[in-house]
Write a protein that holds these residues in place. Structure first.
Motif, short mmCIF file in Angstrom:
data_model
loop_
_atom_site.label_atom_id
_atom_site.label_comp_id
_atom_site.label_asym_id
_atom_site.label_seq_id
_atom_site.Cartn_x
_atom_site.Cartn_y
_atom_site.Cartn_z
N SER B 137 0.83 -1.21 0.00
CA SER B 137 0.00 0.00 0.00
C SER B 137 0.87 1.26 0.00
CB SER B 137 -0.92 0.00 1.22
OG SER B 137 -0.16 0.27 2.39
N ILE B 138 0.29 2.34 -0.47
CA ILE B 138 1.03 3.61 -0.50
C ILE B 138 1.41 4.03 0.91
CG2 ILE B 138 0.86 6.07 -1.10
CD1 ILE B 138 1.22 4.08 -3.47
N GLU B 139 0.47 3.83 1.86
CA GLU B 139 0.78 4.19 3.25
C GLU B 139 1.98 3.39 3.76
OE1 GLU B 139 -2.24 3.55 2.11
OE2 GLU B 139 -3.44 5.35 2.53
N MET B 140 2.03 2.11 3.40
CA MET B 140 3.15 1.26 3.83
C MET B 140 4.46 1.77 3.26
SD MET B 140 3.84 -1.52 5.57
CE MET B 140 2.40 -2.58 5.74
N ASN B 141 4.45 2.12 1.99
CA ASN B 141 5.68 2.59 1.34
C ASN B 141 6.17 3.90 1.95
OD1 ASN B 141 6.71 1.00 -1.16
ND2 ASN B 141 4.48 0.79 -1.19
N ILE B 142 5.25 4.81 2.16
CA ILE B 142 5.64 6.10 2.74
C ILE B 142 6.17 5.88 4.17
CG2 ILE B 142 4.74 8.31 3.61
CD1 ILE B 142 2.85 8.33 1.16
N ALA B 143 5.48 5.04 4.93
CA ALA B 143 5.88 4.81 6.32
C ALA B 143 7.30 4.23 6.40
CB ALA B 143 4.89 3.87 7.00
N LYS B 145 9.70 4.48 4.22
CA LYS B 145 10.70 5.42 3.74
C LYS B 145 10.92 6.54 4.77
CE LYS B 145 10.37 4.37 -1.13
NZ LYS B 145 11.81 4.15 -1.33
N GLU B 146 9.85 6.99 5.41
CA GLU B 146 10.00 8.10 6.36
C GLU B 146 10.48 7.64 7.73
OE1 GLU B 146 6.66 11.18 4.53
OE2 GLU B 146 6.16 10.06 6.35
N GLU B 147 10.13 6.42 8.10
CA GLU B 147 10.41 5.99 9.47
C GLU B 147 11.68 5.15 9.58
OE1 GLU B 147 8.40 7.23 11.68
OE2 GLU B 147 9.32 6.35 13.46
N LEU B 148 11.96 4.34 8.56
CA LEU B 148 13.07 3.39 8.68
C LEU B 148 14.22 3.69 7.72
CD1 LEU B 148 14.06 0.69 9.96
CD2 LEU B 148 13.01 -0.48 8.02
N SER B 151 16.90 7.72 3.77
CA SER B 151 17.95 8.37 2.97
C SER B 151 17.29 9.53 2.20
CB SER B 151 18.58 7.39 1.98
OG SER B 151 17.67 7.12 0.92
N GLU B 152 18.13 10.39 1.63
CA GLU B 152 17.60 11.51 0.86
C GLU B 152 16.68 11.00 -0.26
OE1 GLU B 152 19.33 15.71 -0.86
OE2 GLU B 152 20.68 14.03 -0.62
N LYS B 153 17.14 9.96 -0.94
CA LYS B 153 16.36 9.36 -2.04
C LYS B 153 15.02 8.82 -1.52
CE LYS B 153 17.25 5.15 -2.84
NZ LYS B 153 17.99 3.91 -3.03
N ASP B 154 15.05 8.16 -0.35
CA ASP B 154 13.81 7.60 0.20
C ASP B 154 12.84 8.70 0.62
OD1 ASP B 154 14.31 4.74 0.09
OD2 ASP B 154 15.93 5.14 1.50
N MET B 155 13.38 9.77 1.21
CA MET B 155 12.50 10.86 1.64
C MET B 155 11.87 11.54 0.42
SD MET B 155 12.61 10.52 4.84
CE MET B 155 11.92 11.94 5.68
N LYS B 178 3.76 3.14 11.14
CA LYS B 178 5.02 3.66 11.69
C LYS B 178 5.25 3.11 13.11
CE LYS B 178 5.67 7.81 8.93
NZ LYS B 178 5.85 9.27 8.89
N ALA B 179 4.18 3.00 13.87
CA ALA B 179 4.30 2.44 15.22
C ALA B 179 4.75 0.99 15.16
CB ALA B 179 2.97 2.56 15.96
N GLU B 180 4.21 0.25 14.20
CA GLU B 180 4.61 -1.16 14.03
C GLU B 180 6.07 -1.27 13.59
OE1 GLU B 180 2.59 -4.34 14.47
OE2 GLU B 180 2.21 -2.70 15.84
N ILE B 181 6.50 -0.36 12.72
CA ILE B 181 7.91 -0.36 12.29
C ILE B 181 8.82 -0.13 13.51
CG2 ILE B 181 9.66 0.92 10.97
CD1 ILE B 181 7.44 1.42 8.85
N ARG B 182 8.44 0.81 14.34
CA ARG B 182 9.26 1.08 15.54
C ARG B 182 9.28 -0.15 16.44
NH1 ARG B 182 6.79 6.13 14.95
NH2 ARG B 182 5.19 5.67 16.47
N ARG B 183 8.12 -0.80 16.59
CA ARG B 183 8.03 -1.97 17.48
C ARG B 183 8.83 -3.17 16.93
NH1 ARG B 183 4.77 -6.57 18.33
NH2 ARG B 183 3.56 -6.27 16.43
N LEU B 184 8.69 -3.42 15.62
CA LEU B 184 9.27 -4.65 15.06
C LEU B 184 10.66 -4.48 14.46
CD1 LEU B 184 6.02 -5.96 13.35
CD2 LEU B 184 7.22 -7.08 15.23
N ARG B 185 11.00 -3.29 14.00
CA ARG B 185 12.27 -3.13 13.29
C ARG B 185 13.25 -2.18 13.97
NH1 ARG B 185 11.19 -4.73 7.68
NH2 ARG B 185 9.58 -6.32 7.92
N LEU B 186 12.75 -1.37 14.89
CA LEU B 186 13.64 -0.35 15.48
C LEU B 186 13.83 -0.50 16.97
CD1 LEU B 186 12.43 2.78 13.45
CD2 LEU B 186 14.60 1.61 13.19
N SER B 187 13.24 -1.52 17.58
CA SER B 187 13.39 -1.62 19.05
C SER B 187 14.36 -2.75 19.41
CB SER B 187 12.04 -1.87 19.69
OG SER B 187 11.51 -3.08 19.21
#
Lengths: 89, 187
Positions: B137-143, B145-148, B151-155, B178-187
Protein backbone atom coordinates in the motif's frame (compact mmCIF):
# COMPACT_ATOMS: atom_id res chain seq x y z
CA UNK A 1 22.99 17.07 0.84
CA UNK A 2 21.53 18.52 -2.33
CA UNK A 3 20.43 22.13 -2.37
CA UNK A 4 16.83 23.29 -2.09
CA UNK A 5 16.33 23.73 -5.82
CA UNK A 6 16.64 19.95 -6.16
CA UNK A 7 13.80 19.42 -3.71
CA UNK A 8 11.75 22.09 -5.48
CA UNK A 9 12.20 20.16 -8.72
CA UNK A 10 11.11 16.88 -7.06
CA UNK A 11 7.92 18.61 -5.91
CA UNK A 12 7.35 20.36 -9.24
CA UNK A 13 7.67 17.07 -11.11
CA UNK A 14 5.37 15.20 -8.69
CA UNK A 15 2.72 17.88 -9.17
CA UNK A 16 3.09 17.55 -12.95
CA UNK A 17 2.65 13.75 -12.70
CA UNK A 18 -0.42 14.19 -10.48
CA UNK A 19 -2.04 16.55 -12.99
CA UNK A 20 -1.37 14.43 -16.09
CA UNK A 21 -2.31 10.88 -17.10
CA UNK A 22 0.32 8.16 -17.29
CA UNK A 23 0.28 8.30 -21.09
CA UNK A 24 1.75 11.83 -20.84
CA UNK A 25 4.39 11.51 -18.12
CA UNK A 26 5.61 8.05 -19.15
CA UNK A 27 6.94 9.54 -22.41
CA UNK A 28 9.31 11.69 -20.36
CA UNK A 29 10.29 9.08 -17.79
CA UNK A 30 10.72 6.04 -20.06
CA UNK A 31 13.86 7.29 -21.87
CA UNK A 32 15.51 8.08 -18.52
CA UNK A 33 14.80 4.64 -17.04
CA UNK A 34 15.52 2.67 -20.21
CA UNK A 35 18.70 4.48 -21.19
CA UNK A 36 20.31 3.82 -17.80
CA UNK A 37 19.74 0.08 -18.21
CA UNK A 38 20.61 -0.07 -21.92
CA UNK A 39 23.85 1.88 -21.44
CA UNK A 40 24.94 -0.24 -18.48
CA UNK A 41 24.22 -3.50 -20.27
CA UNK A 42 25.98 -2.25 -23.44
CA UNK A 43 29.00 -1.43 -21.33
CA UNK A 44 29.07 -4.87 -19.74
CA UNK A 45 28.67 -6.58 -23.11
CA UNK A 46 31.58 -4.58 -24.56
CA UNK A 47 33.66 -5.10 -21.45
CA UNK A 48 33.03 -8.86 -21.43
CA UNK A 49 34.75 -9.07 -24.83
CA UNK A 50 37.97 -7.51 -23.53
CA UNK A 51 40.80 -9.49 -21.99
CA UNK A 52 39.93 -10.26 -18.37
CA UNK A 53 36.60 -8.49 -18.83
CA UNK A 54 34.42 -11.34 -17.64
CA UNK A 55 36.52 -11.69 -14.49
CA UNK A 56 36.27 -7.96 -13.78
CA UNK A 57 32.49 -8.06 -14.27
CA UNK A 58 32.32 -11.00 -11.87
CA UNK A 59 34.28 -8.94 -9.33
CA UNK A 60 32.00 -5.96 -9.82
CA UNK A 61 29.02 -8.19 -9.14
CA UNK A 62 30.63 -9.50 -5.96
CA UNK A 63 31.43 -5.96 -4.80
CA UNK A 64 27.83 -5.00 -5.44
CA UNK A 65 26.53 -7.95 -3.44
CA UNK A 66 29.00 -7.26 -0.64
CA UNK A 67 28.04 -3.61 -0.59
CA UNK A 68 24.42 -4.62 -0.20
CA UNK A 69 25.36 -7.01 2.55
CA UNK A 70 27.39 -4.32 4.36
CA UNK A 71 24.45 -1.93 4.14
CA UNK A 72 22.31 -4.58 5.79
CA UNK A 73 24.84 -5.16 8.55
CA UNK A 74 24.93 -1.41 9.27
CA UNK A 75 21.15 -1.35 9.41
CA UNK A 76 21.24 -4.38 11.67
CA UNK A 77 23.67 -2.75 14.06
CA UNK A 78 21.60 0.43 14.07
CA UNK A 79 18.27 -1.23 14.43
CA UNK A 80 19.03 -4.71 15.68
CA UNK A 81 17.23 -5.92 12.63
CA UNK A 82 18.65 -7.35 9.45
CA UNK A 83 17.75 -6.78 5.87
CA UNK A 84 16.00 -3.46 5.58
CA UNK A 85 18.48 -1.36 3.68
CA UNK A 86 16.97 -1.67 0.26
CA UNK A 87 13.50 -3.00 0.71
CA UNK A 88 10.73 -3.14 3.24
CA UNK A 89 11.13 -6.81 3.87
CA UNK B 1 -5.42 -3.66 -16.90
CA UNK B 2 -4.26 -4.04 -20.48
CA UNK B 3 -0.58 -4.24 -21.30
CA UNK B 4 0.67 -1.96 -24.06
CA UNK B 5 4.31 -2.60 -24.80
CA UNK B 6 4.94 0.88 -26.18
CA UNK B 7 4.40 2.60 -22.84
CA UNK B 8 6.30 0.03 -20.81
CA UNK B 9 9.76 0.77 -19.47
CA UNK B 10 12.38 -1.97 -19.33
CA UNK B 11 11.75 -2.14 -15.57
CA UNK B 12 8.00 -2.54 -16.11
CA UNK B 13 8.32 -5.49 -18.50
CA UNK B 14 11.04 -7.05 -16.38
CA UNK B 15 8.83 -6.88 -13.27
CA UNK B 16 5.73 -8.13 -15.11
CA UNK B 17 7.56 -11.04 -16.73
CA UNK B 18 9.04 -12.04 -13.37
CA UNK B 19 5.78 -11.97 -11.42
CA UNK B 20 4.02 -13.87 -14.21
CA UNK B 21 6.08 -16.83 -12.96
CA UNK B 22 6.13 -16.04 -9.24
CA UNK B 23 2.37 -15.63 -8.89
CA UNK B 24 1.84 -19.23 -9.96
CA UNK B 25 3.73 -20.35 -6.85
CA UNK B 26 3.35 -17.73 -4.12
CA UNK B 27 1.66 -14.52 -3.10
CA UNK B 28 4.01 -11.61 -3.68
CA UNK B 29 4.20 -7.89 -3.16
CA UNK B 30 6.39 -5.30 -4.91
CA UNK B 31 7.83 -2.78 -2.43
CA UNK B 32 10.15 0.20 -2.09
CA UNK B 33 11.71 2.31 -4.88
CA UNK B 34 9.94 0.77 -7.84
CA UNK B 35 6.60 1.75 -6.27
CA UNK B 36 7.59 5.42 -6.51
CA UNK B 37 9.12 4.98 -9.97
CA UNK B 38 5.96 3.27 -11.24
CA UNK B 39 4.15 6.42 -10.11
CA UNK B 40 6.33 8.63 -12.29
CA UNK B 41 9.16 9.47 -9.89
CA UNK B 42 11.95 10.54 -12.22
CA UNK B 43 14.95 8.60 -11.04
CA UNK B 44 16.77 5.52 -12.15
CA UNK B 45 17.14 2.22 -10.35
CA UNK B 46 18.51 -1.17 -11.22
CA UNK B 47 16.60 -3.10 -8.57
CA UNK B 48 12.98 -4.11 -8.17
CA UNK B 49 12.21 -5.42 -4.67
CA UNK B 50 9.78 -8.27 -4.17
CA UNK B 51 8.67 -10.05 -1.00
CA UNK B 52 6.96 -13.41 -1.31
CA UNK B 53 5.05 -15.35 1.30
CA UNK B 54 7.03 -17.97 3.22
CA UNK B 55 6.93 -21.07 1.06
CA UNK B 56 8.64 -24.37 1.74
CA UNK B 57 11.77 -25.57 -0.02
CA UNK B 58 9.99 -27.81 -2.50
CA UNK B 59 7.66 -25.02 -3.57
CA UNK B 60 10.63 -22.67 -3.93
CA UNK B 61 12.54 -25.17 -6.07
CA UNK B 62 9.55 -25.42 -8.43
CA UNK B 63 9.31 -21.64 -8.65
CA UNK B 64 13.05 -21.28 -9.25
CA UNK B 65 12.96 -23.89 -12.03
CA UNK B 66 10.05 -22.08 -13.68
CA UNK B 67 12.02 -18.82 -13.47
CA UNK B 68 14.92 -20.50 -15.27
CA UNK B 69 12.55 -21.71 -17.98
CA UNK B 70 11.26 -18.15 -18.35
CA UNK B 71 14.81 -16.90 -19.01
CA UNK B 72 15.90 -15.70 -15.56
CA UNK B 73 18.92 -16.73 -13.52
CA UNK B 74 19.88 -16.25 -9.88
CA UNK B 75 23.16 -14.41 -9.31
CA UNK B 76 23.90 -16.08 -5.97
CA UNK B 77 23.71 -19.72 -7.06
CA UNK B 78 22.33 -21.99 -9.72
CA UNK B 79 21.25 -24.48 -7.06
CA UNK B 80 17.80 -23.75 -5.63
CA UNK B 81 18.52 -25.76 -2.47
CA UNK B 82 21.51 -23.48 -1.75
CA UNK B 83 19.50 -20.36 -2.53
CA UNK B 84 16.75 -21.46 -0.16
CA UNK B 85 18.84 -22.79 2.71
CA UNK B 86 21.85 -20.44 2.65
CA UNK B 87 20.06 -17.22 1.77
CA UNK B 88 16.29 -17.09 2.00
CA UNK B 89 15.84 -18.98 5.26
CA UNK B 90 18.70 -16.88 6.67
CA UNK B 91 16.61 -13.78 5.87
CA UNK B 92 18.99 -12.75 3.12
CA UNK B 93 17.68 -11.67 -0.25
CA UNK B 94 18.73 -13.14 -3.57
CA UNK B 95 18.89 -11.46 -6.95
CA UNK B 96 17.54 -12.65 -10.27
CA UNK B 97 18.41 -11.15 -13.65
CA UNK B 98 17.51 -12.04 -17.20
CA UNK B 99 19.98 -14.71 -18.27
CA UNK B 100 23.15 -13.09 -19.57
CA UNK B 101 22.20 -9.59 -18.41
CA UNK B 102 23.66 -7.58 -15.58
CA UNK B 103 20.72 -5.32 -14.81
CA UNK B 104 17.90 -4.86 -13.95
CA UNK B 105 17.71 -7.26 -11.07
CA UNK B 106 14.87 -8.57 -8.94
CA UNK B 107 15.76 -8.64 -5.26
CA UNK B 108 13.65 -11.41 -3.76
CA UNK B 109 13.13 -12.30 -0.15
CA UNK B 110 10.71 -14.29 1.98
CA UNK B 111 8.32 -12.52 4.32
CA UNK B 112 10.04 -12.46 7.69
CA UNK B 113 7.68 -10.94 10.24
CA UNK B 114 4.19 -9.60 10.93
CA UNK B 115 4.88 -6.45 8.94
CA UNK B 116 5.80 -8.40 5.82
CA UNK B 117 2.75 -10.63 6.29
CA UNK B 118 0.64 -7.46 6.60
CA UNK B 119 2.20 -6.02 3.43
CA UNK B 120 1.26 -9.15 1.51
CA UNK B 121 -2.22 -9.29 3.06
CA UNK B 122 -2.96 -5.66 2.15
CA UNK B 123 -1.27 -5.67 -1.27
CA UNK B 124 -3.00 -3.74 -4.01
CA UNK B 125 -3.05 -3.21 -7.73
CA UNK B 126 -2.54 0.50 -8.18
CA UNK B 127 -4.33 1.81 -11.29
CA UNK B 128 -2.23 4.99 -11.50
CA UNK B 129 0.80 2.85 -12.35
CA UNK B 130 -0.92 1.24 -15.32
CA UNK B 131 0.81 -1.99 -14.31
CA UNK B 132 -0.76 -5.36 -13.60
CA UNK B 133 1.26 -5.93 -10.45
CA UNK B 134 0.52 -6.17 -6.75
CA UNK B 135 2.20 -3.40 -4.75
CA UNK B 136 2.35 -2.78 -1.03
CA UNK B 137 0.00 0.00 0.00
CA UNK B 138 1.03 3.61 -0.50
CA UNK B 139 0.78 4.19 3.25
CA UNK B 140 3.15 1.26 3.83
CA UNK B 141 5.68 2.59 1.34
CA UNK B 142 5.64 6.10 2.74
CA UNK B 143 5.88 4.81 6.32
CA UNK B 144 8.94 2.65 5.60
CA UNK B 145 10.70 5.42 3.74
CA UNK B 146 10.00 8.10 6.36
CA UNK B 147 10.41 5.99 9.47
CA UNK B 148 13.07 3.39 8.68
CA UNK B 149 15.00 3.96 5.44
CA UNK B 150 15.25 7.77 5.60
CA UNK B 151 17.95 8.37 2.97
CA UNK B 152 17.60 11.51 0.86
CA UNK B 153 16.36 9.36 -2.04
CA UNK B 154 13.81 7.60 0.20
CA UNK B 155 12.50 10.86 1.64
CA UNK B 156 12.07 12.22 -1.89
CA UNK B 157 10.24 9.03 -2.93
CA UNK B 158 7.92 9.50 0.05
CA UNK B 159 7.34 13.16 -0.81
CA UNK B 160 6.54 12.20 -4.41
CA UNK B 161 3.98 9.61 -3.28
CA UNK B 162 2.47 12.03 -0.76
CA UNK B 163 1.85 14.54 -3.56
CA UNK B 164 0.44 11.95 -5.99
CA UNK B 165 -1.94 10.59 -3.31
CA UNK B 166 -2.48 13.86 -1.45
CA UNK B 167 -6.26 13.51 -1.42
CA UNK B 168 -6.36 9.76 -0.75
CA UNK B 169 -3.86 9.01 2.01
CA UNK B 170 -5.06 7.39 5.22
CA UNK B 171 -3.01 9.25 7.82
CA UNK B 172 -4.26 7.03 10.66
CA UNK B 173 -2.99 3.97 8.80
CA UNK B 174 0.35 5.73 8.29
CA UNK B 175 0.66 6.42 12.02
CA UNK B 176 -0.28 2.85 12.84
CA UNK B 177 2.27 1.36 10.41
CA UNK B 178 5.02 3.66 11.69
CA UNK B 179 4.30 2.44 15.22
CA UNK B 180 4.61 -1.16 14.03
CA UNK B 181 7.91 -0.36 12.29
CA UNK B 182 9.26 1.08 15.54
CA UNK B 183 8.03 -1.97 17.48
CA UNK B 184 9.27 -4.65 15.06
CA UNK B 185 12.27 -3.13 13.29
CA UNK B 186 13.64 -0.35 15.48
CA UNK B 187 13.39 -1.62 19.05
Amino acid sequence: MRDRTHKEQVIRWAEYVKKHPRSVWIKEVKPLIDSQIIMANNFYERHAKTEGGIERIRNLREIKNKSSSVKRKIMKSNTDCADDADAHG
Amino acid sequence: MSREVKDRTILDTFAEDFVDVVEKHAKYVIVSGFVAIAHGRSRGTEVVDIIIERINKDAFIKMHNDLLLAGFECIQSEYPKVIYEDYLTEKTSVRYVRKGHFIPEMELKLAKDELDDYQIRTRKKLPLTGLDLYFSSIEMNIAFKEELLRSEKDMEDAEHLRIIYSDMLDENELIRIKAEIRRLRLS
